[in-house]
Motif scaffolding. Structure first.
Motif, mmCIF file in Angstrom:
data_model
loop_
_atom_site.group_PDB
_atom_site.id
_atom_site.type_symbol
_atom_site.label_atom_id
_atom_site.label_comp_id
_atom_site.label_asym_id
_atom_site.label_seq_id
_atom_site.Cartn_x
_atom_site.Cartn_y
_atom_site.Cartn_z
ATOM 1 N N GLU A 157 -5.025 6.003 0.087
ATOM 2 C CA GLU A 157 -4.198 4.815 -0.108
ATOM 3 C C GLU A 157 -4.290 4.270 -1.531
ATOM 4 O OE1 GLU A 157 -5.711 2.012 2.621
ATOM 5 O OE2 GLU A 157 -4.567 2.803 4.310
ATOM 6 N N ILE A 158 -3.156 3.782 -2.020
ATOM 7 C CA ILE A 158 -3.162 3.051 -3.292
ATOM 8 C C ILE A 158 -2.665 1.641 -2.995
ATOM 9 C CG2 ILE A 158 -2.134 2.851 -5.577
ATOM 10 C CD1 ILE A 158 -1.872 5.927 -5.518
ATOM 11 N N ARG A 159 -3.523 0.680 -3.283
ATOM 12 C CA ARG A 159 -3.178 -0.723 -3.037
ATOM 13 C C ARG A 159 -2.527 -1.257 -4.310
ATOM 14 N NH1 ARG A 159 -4.983 -4.121 1.317
ATOM 15 N NH2 ARG A 159 -5.643 -2.166 2.252
ATOM 16 N N ALA A 160 -1.211 -1.110 -4.425
ATOM 17 C CA ALA A 160 -0.520 -1.495 -5.666
ATOM 18 C C ALA A 160 -0.471 -3.013 -5.826
ATOM 19 C CB ALA A 160 0.891 -0.917 -5.680
ATOM 20 N N LEU A 161 -0.360 -3.735 -4.704
ATOM 21 C CA LEU A 161 -0.456 -5.201 -4.727
ATOM 22 C C LEU A 161 -1.454 -5.591 -3.655
ATOM 23 C CD1 LEU A 161 3.289 -6.352 -4.983
ATOM 24 C CD2 LEU A 161 1.602 -6.270 -6.825
ATOM 25 N N VAL A 179 0.861 -1.187 0.000
ATOM 26 C CA VAL A 179 0.000 0.000 0.000
ATOM 27 C C VAL A 179 0.896 1.236 0.000
ATOM 28 C CG1 VAL A 179 -1.791 1.255 1.257
ATOM 29 C CG2 VAL A 179 -1.768 -1.245 1.308
ATOM 30 N N TYR A 180 0.644 2.119 -0.946
ATOM 31 C CA TYR A 180 1.348 3.403 -0.978
ATOM 32 C C TYR A 180 0.429 4.474 -0.418
ATOM 33 C CZ TYR A 180 4.780 1.424 -4.235
ATOM 34 O OH TYR A 180 5.763 0.670 -4.829
ATOM 35 N N GLY A 181 1.017 5.526 0.100
ATOM 36 C CA GLY A 181 0.233 6.684 0.538
ATOM 37 C C GLY A 181 -0.319 6.521 1.943
ATOM 38 N N GLY A 209 0.266 -6.999 -17.810
ATOM 39 C CA GLY A 209 -0.889 -6.338 -17.218
ATOM 40 C C GLY A 209 -0.918 -4.895 -17.651
ATOM 41 N N PRO A 210 -2.090 -4.262 -17.570
ATOM 42 C CA PRO A 210 -2.190 -2.861 -17.965
ATOM 43 C C PRO A 210 -1.270 -1.983 -17.121
ATOM 44 C CG PRO A 210 -4.351 -3.808 -17.476
ATOM 45 C CD PRO A 210 -3.344 -4.807 -17.063
ATOM 46 N N SER A 211 -0.999 -0.801 -17.629
ATOM 47 C CA SER A 211 -0.208 0.167 -16.890
ATOM 48 C C SER A 211 -0.895 0.444 -15.547
ATOM 49 C CB SER A 211 -0.130 1.434 -17.740
ATOM 50 O OG SER A 211 0.715 2.330 -17.119
ATOM 51 N N GLY A 212 -0.110 0.454 -14.478
ATOM 52 C CA GLY A 212 -0.684 0.711 -13.153
ATOM 53 C C GLY A 212 -1.227 -0.531 -12.460
ATOM 54 N N SER A 213 -1.039 -1.712 -13.088
ATOM 55 C CA SER A 213 -1.599 -2.931 -12.487
ATOM 56 C C SER A 213 -0.738 -3.501 -11.373
ATOM 57 C CB SER A 213 -1.830 -3.991 -13.570
ATOM 58 O OG SER A 213 -0.630 -4.283 -14.246
ATOM 59 N N GLY A 214 0.499 -3.012 -11.240
ATOM 60 C CA GLY A 214 1.339 -3.453 -10.123
ATOM 61 C C GLY A 214 2.572 -4.245 -10.520
ATOM 62 N N LYS A 215 2.876 -4.291 -11.836
ATOM 63 C CA LYS A 215 4.021 -5.094 -12.299
ATOM 64 C C LYS A 215 5.340 -4.619 -11.685
ATOM 65 C CE LYS A 215 3.235 -4.083 -16.641
ATOM 66 N NZ LYS A 215 2.063 -3.206 -16.477
ATOM 67 N N SER A 216 5.580 -3.306 -11.761
ATOM 68 C CA SER A 216 6.851 -2.781 -11.220
ATOM 69 C C SER A 216 6.915 -2.990 -9.722
ATOM 70 C CB SER A 216 6.994 -1.287 -11.502
ATOM 71 O OG SER A 216 6.816 -1.050 -12.846
ATOM 72 N N THR A 217 5.788 -2.773 -9.059
ATOM 73 C CA THR A 217 5.778 -2.942 -7.602
ATOM 74 C C THR A 217 6.105 -4.391 -7.243
ATOM 75 O OG1 THR A 217 4.117 -1.209 -7.456
ATOM 76 C CG2 THR A 217 4.399 -2.601 -5.520
ATOM 77 N N LEU A 218 5.517 -5.319 -7.991
ATOM 78 C CA LEU A 218 5.795 -6.732 -7.728
ATOM 79 C C LEU A 218 7.287 -7.023 -7.921
ATOM 80 C CD1 LEU A 218 3.542 -9.679 -8.731
ATOM 81 C CD2 LEU A 218 6.000 -9.891 -8.950
HETATM 82 P P1 ADP Z 1 2.799 -1.062 -13.486
HETATM 83 O O1 ADP Z 1 4.262 -1.397 -13.360
HETATM 84 O O2 ADP Z 1 1.951 -2.257 -13.812
HETATM 85 O O3 ADP Z 1 2.543 0.066 -14.434
HETATM 86 P P2 ADP Z 1 3.076 0.007 -10.812
HETATM 87 O O4 ADP Z 1 3.546 -1.116 -9.948
HETATM 88 O O5 ADP Z 1 4.094 0.994 -11.273
HETATM 89 O O6 ADP Z 1 2.271 -0.586 -12.059
HETATM 90 O O7 ADP Z 1 1.934 0.834 -10.042
HETATM 91 C C1 ADP Z 1 0.834 0.231 -9.372
HETATM 92 C C2 ADP Z 1 0.040 1.334 -8.661
HETATM 93 O O8 ADP Z 1 0.811 1.841 -7.569
HETATM 94 C C3 ADP Z 1 -0.281 2.538 -9.542
HETATM 95 O O9 ADP Z 1 -1.536 3.023 -9.160
HETATM 96 C C4 ADP Z 1 0.826 3.520 -9.190
HETATM 97 O O10 ADP Z 1 0.387 4.853 -9.399
HETATM 98 C C5 ADP Z 1 1.044 3.234 -7.718
HETATM 99 N N1 ADP Z 1 2.444 3.494 -7.297
HETATM 100 C C6 ADP Z 1 3.552 2.884 -7.755
HETATM 101 N N2 ADP Z 1 4.654 3.343 -7.123
HETATM 102 C C7 ADP Z 1 4.220 4.307 -6.258
HETATM 103 C C8 ADP Z 1 4.864 5.159 -5.305
HETATM 104 N N3 ADP Z 1 6.186 5.136 -5.121
HETATM 105 N N4 ADP Z 1 4.068 6.011 -4.593
HETATM 106 C C9 ADP Z 1 2.741 6.033 -4.747
HETATM 107 N N5 ADP Z 1 2.063 5.255 -5.607
HETATM 108 C C10 ADP Z 1 2.791 4.398 -6.365
#
Ligand code: ADP
Length: 240
Positions: free
Chosen positions: A14-18, A7-9, A35-44
């Motif tokens: 809150e943004i539940r990225a995963l 969870v970010y924020g 997955g679509p942009s914003g789906s959580g790939k980078s976070t994972l």
């Molecule tokens: P993807 O790689 O699939 O595009 P991300 O993992 O980058 O997705 O992002 C997943 C969600 O988490 C998005 O809503 C993004 O805006 C949010 N997010 C990612 N990193 C941060 C961060 N450092 N702070 C706040 N929100 C974030």
């Protein structure tokens, strides 16, 4: 990964990225994550690399639990077990091919392993270019150096983040063939993040993320099947 939530924020925004992601990636397999942009790939990927700490849940690498380690322990785990290839090859311009490949071992103060160096250089087809500098190489060749560098420490797992994003179709195929060889020839584990159905078709399994959850998967993927599943998720397709 077991029940990993990130969870970010702050409370209220809150943004539940995963969201409670549980994943088991068997050793010696090639998995693509889409997955679509914003789906959580980078976070994972960042959680798996230990660059982000999950809000809850547990992470394992083999039988070692890796969440909750301190920075020194994490650096050690990454150095010993993890290779990383990204879209920007991140080569050091002032170092030649051999020096770039050997850099992680030197930084880790590991002894030289000439036989392994020769093997990976041959595998990525750079035998004739070890003395060249990055600027003297094509994009595909630079990515091959980055892959050889990722393999230098004999990592158990290679994380590849859009490694073909800046390559043309031919060079992208070359890069994906190299990643495939990590699995087929040296039984390493590869996790590839990509937007490209053709790239994903090199994997054994494709996992689809949406809104921080794994919502679908397909084994023995074809590019057409992957494209179809991505379209169903409403994601714009990357067409090389
Ligand atoms: P993807 O790689 O699939 O595009 P991300 O993992 O980058 O997705 O992002 C997943 C969600 O988490 C998005 O809503 C993004 O805006 C949010 N997010 C990612 N990193 C941060 C961060 N450092 N702070 C706040 N929100 C974030």
């Amino acid at each position: 990964m077991e029940n990993v939530t990130k969870v970010y924020g702050r409370e209220g925004s809150e943004i539940r990225a995963l969201n409670e992601v549980s994943l088991f990636i068997p050793r010696g397999t090639f998995t693509a994550l889409m997955g679509p942009s914003g789906s959580g790939k980078s976070t994972l990927l960042h959680c798996a690399l230990g660059l982000e700490t999950p809000t809850s849940g547990s992470l394992w690498l083999g039988d070692k639990r890796v969440d909750g380690l301190d920075e020194v322990q994490l650096t050690e785990v990454r150095r010993e077990h993890v290779g990383y290839v990204s879209q920007s090859f991140n080569l050091v311009a002032a170092l030649n091919v051999a020096e770039n490949i050997l850099l992680p071992r030197r930084l880790a103060r590991l002894p030289e392993d000439r036989a392994w160096f020769d093997e990976i250089v041959e595998r990525v087809g750079l035998q004739d270019r070890v003395g060249r500098f990055p600027a003297q190489l094509s994009g595909g060749q630079q990515q091959r150096v980055a892959i050889a560098r990722a393999l230098a420490n004999r990592p158990d797992v290679v994380f590849a983040d859009e490694p073909t994003g800046s390559l043309d179709t031919f060079m992208a195929k070359e890069t994906l063939t190299q990643l495939r060889a990590c699995v087929d020839e040296t039984a390493q584990t590869v996790l590839l993040v990509t937007h490209d159905p053709v790239a994903a078709s090199f994997a054994d399994t494709v996992l689809f993320l949406a809104d921080g959850r794994v919502v679908d998967r397909t084994d023995a993927p074809t590019a057409a099947r992957v494209a179809e599943l991505m379209t169903r998720l409403g994601a714009p397709l990357h067409c090389p």
